[in-house]
Design an enzyme around this catalytic site. Structure first.
Site: not given
Length: 358
Positions: A149, A151, A173
């Protein structure tokens, strides 16, 4: 992209069958449904892992059970299992003996990961390692895709981010995805597995979950226009993201798995837009001014924010011959139009007249 046996598939089947076999975690999610469509079109037999629950959650893939002749497509099969349960994973991998495993399952909501950090790590981080251990122990020839990801980059420099950019996750996450990303690389280097990671930037569609900001916006805009809702509450409107179409991005996943050598690839459009711009485009599609309806709610602010994420997908363009096809405004229109139809169904079920909104 280099050609391969079976019409572009890297190997026909580990068992010698002409039909390649794929196993997906997260098959009932947005990405899982689009990838399942793609793989079925390419002649795969597709197996999916789903969690047992008291209600059906297969709405995104129910249409795939019917083939062109309106009969059950036996190439799609579901199995009960969980990324937190090693026993179920070993059983399913052993029974299916897939050519490819796509690990798309996750606790994927960044804000929720602050409330459920241990669960997020168990599913997102250790879940990937459990699958890799299954492959290493049961059949090292299986190819593995890890859904990494953007992120993971966190508050990175403002320039475009590529495969060499440093990670600085700003959420449980993001941190869990960093673990999964590096353990995938470690198993590739230590055990010679064909294990790849797709570092996907934000990708949306009409199938996006309604708790994610883009779908919250399009769903609310359509419902407000239809008179079913009066306000939309959001967090940081100034956060900027590189948004693309999920249908384009699953094509990149498949291409990574057909590549000659396992590697990591950033996938994105290279363009950024703020949440505010997304609101403006979505509400504008239905003839409304978002400023009259969107309100800030501090509950939706993250404890640590990521202000800007922009992809440099030049490696994927060069080595995979991959390009995003759907542009930002086309994506917003696609999503808002689908939610207008959904709002219309709500009105009809309530016995109210449906008014054209586009």
């Amino acid at each position: 992209m280099p050609s391969a046996p079976c019409g572009g598939v890297h190997a026909c089947s580990l068992s010698g069958s002409a039909m390649p076999v794929a196993l997906l975690t997260g098959i009932t999610g947005q990405d899982g449904s689009y990838l399942t469509e793609l793989l079925l079109e390419k002649g795969y037999e597709v197996h999916g892992i789903i969690r047992r629950s008291s209600s059906f959650n297969t709405g995104r893939i129910d249409h795939l059970y019917q083939d062109r002749h309106d009969s059950v497509d036996v190439r799609l099969k579901l199995h009960y299992g969980d990324l937190t349960d090693t026993t179920s994973l070993r059983r399913i991998v052993g029974e299916v003996d897939p050519d490819e495993i796509y690990n798309l399952g996750a606790q994927s909501h960044v804000r929720v990961s602050f409330d459920l950090p241990e669960f997020t790590a168990d599913v997102d981080a250790l879940g990937a390692m459990r699958l890799l251990e299954c492959i290493r122990d049961l059949n090292p020839r299986i190819r593995f895709y890890q859904a990494s990801s953007s992120e993971m980059f966190g508050n990175a420099p403002n320039g475009p981010l590529n495969e060499s950019s440093p990670f600085n996750p700003r959420s449980p996450y993001g941190a869990s995805k960093v673990f999964a990303h590096f353990v995938t690389r470690n198993y590739r280097e230590a055990y010679g597995l064909f294990a790849v990671s797709g570092i996907l930037f934000n990708h949306e569609s009409p199938r996006r979950g309604e708790t994610f900001v883009t779908r919250k916006v399009t769903r609310a805009a359509a419902r407000i226009k239809a008179g079913l809702q009066t306000r939309l509450y959001l967090g940081n409107l100034d956060a900027k993201r590189d948004w693309g179409f999920a249908g384009d991005y699953v094509e990149a996943m498949w291409r990574m798995m057909q590549h000659d050598e396992p590697d990591d690839f950033v996938i994105g459009t290279g363009q950024t837009h703020s949440v505010r711009e997304f609101c403006e485009a979505a509400f504008g599609r239905v003839g409304l001014d978002y400023r009259e309806f969107v309100k800030i709610d501090p509950r939706y602010l993250r404890p640590t924010e990521v202000d800007l994420l922009r992809a440099d997908a030049s490696k994927a363009r060069r080595l995979l011959d991959w390009e995003p096809r759907v542009r930002f405004h086309e994506l917003v229109e696609m999503m808002i139009d689908a939610d207008i139809e959904l709002a219309g169904r709500e009105l009809r079920s309530a016995g109210k007249p449906v008014i054209a909104t586009v």
